[in-house]
Structure formats: structure tokens, C-alpha cells
Design a protein around this motif. Structure first.
Motif, PDB file in Angstrom:
ATOM      1  N   ARG A 137       0.813  -1.196   0.000  1.00  0.00           N
ATOM      2  CA  ARG A 137       0.000   0.000   0.000  1.00  0.00           C
ATOM      3  C   ARG A 137       0.850   1.251   0.000  1.00  0.00           C
ATOM      4  NH1 ARG A 137      -3.762  -2.346   4.446  1.00  0.00           N
ATOM      5  NH2 ARG A 137      -2.269  -1.266   5.721  1.00  0.00           N
ATOM      6  N   LEU A 138       1.785   1.328   0.946  1.00  0.00           N
ATOM      7  CA  LEU A 138       2.685   2.479   0.969  1.00  0.00           C
ATOM      8  C   LEU A 138       3.937   2.122   0.210  1.00  0.00           C
ATOM      9  CD1 LEU A 138       2.417   3.564   4.691  1.00  0.00           C
ATOM     10  CD2 LEU A 138       1.293   4.578   2.722  1.00  0.00           C
ATOM     11  N   GLY A 139       4.392   3.026  -0.583  1.00  0.00           N
ATOM     12  CA  GLY A 139       5.570   2.714  -1.380  1.00  0.00           C
ATOM     13  C   GLY A 139       6.355   3.948  -1.729  1.00  0.00           C
ATOM     14  N   ALA A 140       7.495   3.716  -2.300  1.00  0.00           N
ATOM     15  CA  ALA A 140       8.380   4.794  -2.717  1.00  0.00           C
ATOM     16  C   ALA A 140       8.352   4.905  -4.236  1.00  0.00           C
ATOM     17  CB  ALA A 140       9.797   4.516  -2.245  1.00  0.00           C
ATOM     18  N   THR A 141       8.644   6.084  -4.714  1.00  0.00           N
ATOM     19  CA  THR A 141       8.730   6.354  -6.143  1.00  0.00           C
ATOM     20  C   THR A 141      10.196   6.572  -6.507  1.00  0.00           C
ATOM     21  OG1 THR A 141       6.588   7.453  -6.078  1.00  0.00           O
ATOM     22  CG2 THR A 141       7.976   7.908  -7.975  1.00  0.00           C
ATOM     23  N   LEU A 142      10.658   5.849  -7.494  1.00  0.00           N
ATOM     24  CA  LEU A 142      12.034   6.005  -7.942  1.00  0.00           C
ATOM     25  C   LEU A 142      12.203   7.360  -8.613  1.00  0.00           C
ATOM     26  CD1 LEU A 142      14.837   4.672  -8.355  1.00  0.00           C
ATOM     27  CD2 LEU A 142      13.964   3.835 -10.539  1.00  0.00           C
ATOM     28  N   ARG A 165      20.525   4.623  -5.388  1.00  0.00           N
ATOM     29  CA  ARG A 165      19.297   5.070  -6.055  1.00  0.00           C
ATOM     30  C   ARG A 165      18.598   6.076  -5.166  1.00  0.00           C
ATOM     31  NH1 ARG A 165      16.788  -0.618  -8.282  1.00  0.00           N
ATOM     32  NH2 ARG A 165      18.556  -1.105  -9.601  1.00  0.00           N
ATOM     33  N   VAL A 166      17.892   7.005  -5.769  1.00  0.00           N
ATOM     34  CA  VAL A 166      17.155   8.026  -5.019  1.00  0.00           C
ATOM     35  C   VAL A 166      15.669   7.756  -5.197  1.00  0.00           C
ATOM     36  CG1 VAL A 166      16.729  10.492  -4.713  1.00  0.00           C
ATOM     37  CG2 VAL A 166      18.993   9.700  -5.423  1.00  0.00           C
ATOM     38  N   GLY A 184       6.666  12.671  -0.561  1.00  0.00           N
ATOM     39  CA  GLY A 184       7.492  13.386  -1.520  1.00  0.00           C
ATOM     40  C   GLY A 184       8.891  13.703  -1.042  1.00  0.00           C
ATOM     41  N   HIS A 185       9.280  13.242   0.146  1.00  0.00           N
ATOM     42  CA  HIS A 185      10.620  13.499   0.668  1.00  0.00           C
ATOM     43  C   HIS A 185      11.621  12.523   0.056  1.00  0.00           C
ATOM     44  CE1 HIS A 185       7.844  14.846   3.938  1.00  0.00           C
ATOM     45  NE2 HIS A 185       8.545  15.933   3.707  1.00  0.00           N
TER      46      HIS A 185
END
Length: 33
Positions: A1-6, A18-19, A25-26
Motif C-alpha cells: 500500500r505504501l511505497g516509494a517512487t524512484l 538510487r534516489v 514526496g521526501h
């Protein structure tokens, strides 16, 4: 459900990091050391 965006990849394996952006959005980095 919660995830990060490359935001910035490993440039075809030329970098050891990798960032990503968290859901708010942090930016944060993952580093292969």
C-alpha cells in the motif's frame, strides 16, 4: 500500500545508489555498500 517512487536510478549499474521519494514526496537514498 505504501511505497516509494524512484526518482533517480542506478544509471545502468554504473552507480551504487538510487534516489527515491517517500509517499509524502521526501527524497531518500538507498546505497549498496
Amino acid at each position: 500500500r505504501l511505497g516509494a517512487t524512484l526518482l533517480e536510478g542506478d544509471n545502468g549499474g554504473k552507480r551504487d545508489w538510487r534516489v527515491y521519494a517517500d509517499p509524502a514526496g521526501h527524497p531518500f537514498c538507498f546505497c549498496a555498500c
